[in-house]
Design an enzyme around this catalytic site. Structure first.
Site, PDB file in Angstrom:
ATOM      1  N   ASN A   1      -7.439   0.395  -5.523  1.00  0.00           N
ATOM      2  CA  ASN A   1      -6.377   0.638  -4.294  1.00  0.00           C
ATOM      3  C   ASN A   1      -7.004   0.166  -3.302  1.00  0.00           C
ATOM      4  O   ASN A   1      -8.161   0.127  -2.950  1.00  0.00           O
ATOM      5  CB  ASN A   1      -6.242   2.264  -4.416  1.00  0.00           C
TER       6      ASN A   1
ATOM      7  N   HIS B   1      -9.749  -4.776  -4.948  1.00  0.00           N
ATOM      8  CA  HIS B   1      -8.675  -5.531  -4.652  1.00  0.00           C
ATOM      9  C   HIS B   1      -8.550  -5.546  -3.291  1.00  0.00           C
ATOM     10  O   HIS B   1      -7.502  -6.229  -2.378  1.00  0.00           O
ATOM     11  CB  HIS B   1      -7.464  -5.141  -5.184  1.00  0.00           C
TER      12      HIS B   1
END
Ligand code: APR
Length: 229
Positions: free
Chosen positions: A87, A104
């Site tokens: 997330n 990410h």
């Protein structure tokens, strides 16, 4: 202390009001990945990506951790808790988790186009990134987000954490995106694996796991009871 490694995805933050990607009404039902989340899209239409992430960042900024995030942090009194998250939000940190590795990227950080290792925090009072905003080396600023087609530098430390887990808990990820989904293959043989997800999920590596078929908050409540008994 036993080490619990949590691998979390978009479902972790769903109860905080953040859309998942692949559920019905998920983000990828409304936007085309190729237009807003690939390396090529950034090169082709950077202004479009900046607008999109500026909009999304402002949404994220209104969200608060849910009970699931809080319960993960609460386990730090008895376990060494390591979170590996796909997330972009910082809800694990806001809930008090001390060790969070973002695979990410992070919505509240930016970086220059040319140097993925040097990041800068965005100012919550003025969080948008615009064309013409430069890093100290003169490179255009961009979101600190791993677009499809780009490397995932934190996969190496994440692999090491997974190799040393005593317990693995997967929450709210469809395990569709690699290399993140591949982390499960590094869980030590025989380690206890739990998955918290209201839907059926497949473990691509076939290790047996205990499925708590609930949302993140209810599921974490059940897991904490099991771990503490
Ligand atoms: N609690 C727990 N899990 C939930 C909840 C909830 N309240 N609501 C939905 N889920 C589950 C869904 O059932 C699904 O299995 O969360 C999962 C979400 O899956 P995806 O939308 O595919 O999200 P994720 O696995 O995080 O995606 C991985 O893909 O495009 C990208 O970069 C993006 O990091 C993201 C990556």
């Amino acid at each position: 202390m036993k080490r619990i490694v949590f691998l979390t995805g978009a479902g972790m933050s769903a109860e905080s009001g953040i859309s998942t990607f692949r559920d019905s009404d998920g983000l990828w039902e409304h936007y085309r990945v190729e237009e807003i989340c690939t390396h090529e899209a950034w090169q082709r239409t950077p202004e479009k990506l900046l607008d999109f992430y500026n909009m999304l960042r402002r949404k994220y900024m209104n969200c608060k951790p849910n009970r699931g995030h809080e319960l993960i942090a609460s386990l730090q009194d008895q376990f060494e808790v390591q979170v590996i998250t796909q997330n972009l939000d910082n809800l694990h940190e806001q809930a008090g988790a001390k060790h969070v590795l973002h695979l990410h990227g992070e919505m509240m950080k930016c970086r220059g186009e040319q140097n993925e290792n040097v990041t800068y925090p965005l100012d919550p009072a003025n969080p948008d990134i615009h064309i013409g905003d430069k890093d100290p080396y003169g490179y255009q600023l961009r979101p600190h987000i791993v677009f499809f087609g780009e490397g995932v530098p934190n996969i190496t430390p994440a692999t090491e954490l997974m190799r040393t887990a005593d317990i693995v808990v997967v929450i709210g990820t469809s395990l569709n995106v690699y290399p993140a989904a591949g982390l499960l293959s590094y869980a030590p043989m025989g380690v206890k694996i739990y998955a918290i997800d209201p839907k059926d999920i497949q473990n691509p590596y076939g290790q047996p796991f205990t499925h708590i078929k609930k949302g993140a908050s209810e599921g974490m409540k059940e897991l904490v009871e099991m771990l503490r008994s």
